[in-house]
Design a protein around this motif. Structure first.
Motif, PDB file in Angstrom:
ATOM      1  N   ASN A 146       0.960  -1.252   0.238  1.00 48.30           N
ATOM      2  CA  ASN A 146       0.006   0.027   0.073  1.00 48.30           C
ATOM      3  C   ASN A 146       0.870   1.289   0.028  1.00 48.30           C
ATOM      4  OD1 ASN A 146      -2.903   1.080   0.030  1.00 48.30           O
ATOM      5  ND2 ASN A 146      -2.161   2.001   2.021  1.00 48.30           N
ATOM      6  N   GLU A 181      -4.135   7.096  -2.286  1.00 47.50           N
ATOM      7  CA  GLU A 181      -3.716   5.891  -1.689  1.00 47.50           C
ATOM      8  C   GLU A 181      -3.880   4.843  -2.892  1.00 47.50           C
ATOM      9  OE1 GLU A 181      -4.613   3.450   1.987  1.00 47.50           O
ATOM     10  OE2 GLU A 181      -4.994   5.325   2.519  1.00 47.50           O
ATOM     11  N   VAL A 235      -2.467   0.573  -4.258  1.00 45.60           N
ATOM     12  CA  VAL A 235      -1.955  -0.676  -4.042  1.00 45.60           C
ATOM     13  C   VAL A 235      -1.245  -1.145  -5.018  1.00 45.60           C
ATOM     14  CG1 VAL A 235      -2.541  -3.325  -3.528  1.00 45.60           C
ATOM     15  CG2 VAL A 235      -3.866  -1.352  -2.409  1.00 45.60           C
TER      16      VAL A 235
END
Length: 150
Positions: A51, A62, A64
């Motif tokens: 992350n 944010e 991944v």
């Protein structure tokens, strides 16, 4: 949207890879990175997920990262997922006379009206951001210049 960026870094490929493959170095060449956290898998290996948290102006972002191919020192491919965006990043590294040529292929897939519109209206912003990362890595790898000092 697809595009390719390239840069020559004045380091032998093995030294280049050591700097690129160390997550502690990301803060020195990825502007806005404030934190990263390993999620699953063996860090840096195929299938591993991390992350990443960025501060982009007033915006928090944010995403991944998922490693989809690790064939170092020649290739490292990953995907980056955040709300409305799926980015496929294919990185190739070629040794050229004691230097390293980094070829970065980006493919962005957008979902949702807002992100599709942004991708359509501002494709240059995405390419500019990608090229900035390559230039910042070059400055860090060759001279130790960190974006934290800017």
């Amino acid at each position: 949207m697809k595009y390719t960026c390239e840069i020559i870094v004045d380091l032998p490929r093995d030294e280049f890879i050591k700097k690129l493959d160390n997550p502690e170095n990301m803060k020195h060449w990825q502007r806005g990175l404030v934190a990263y956290e390993h999620l699953t898998g063996t860090p840096g290996n195929e299938g591993a997920q991390m992350n990443l948290k960025y501060k982009m102006g007033k915006r928090d972002l944010e995403m991944v990262e998922t490693i989809i191919r690790r064939d170092l020192p020649t290739a490292l491919h990953a995907t980056y997922d955040t709300k409305g965006v799926h980015n496929i990043q294919k990185n190739h590294f070629k040794e050229e006379g004691g230097k390293t040529k980094w070829i970065s292929e980006s493919e962005f897939q957008f979902s949702g009206f807002g992100m599709k519109l942004m991708g359509f209206l501002m494709p240059g912003a995405f390419k500019k951001q990608s090229m900035q990362y390559l230039q910042d890595f070059k400055a860090f790898a060759e001279n130790g210049t960190s974006v934290l000092d800017i």
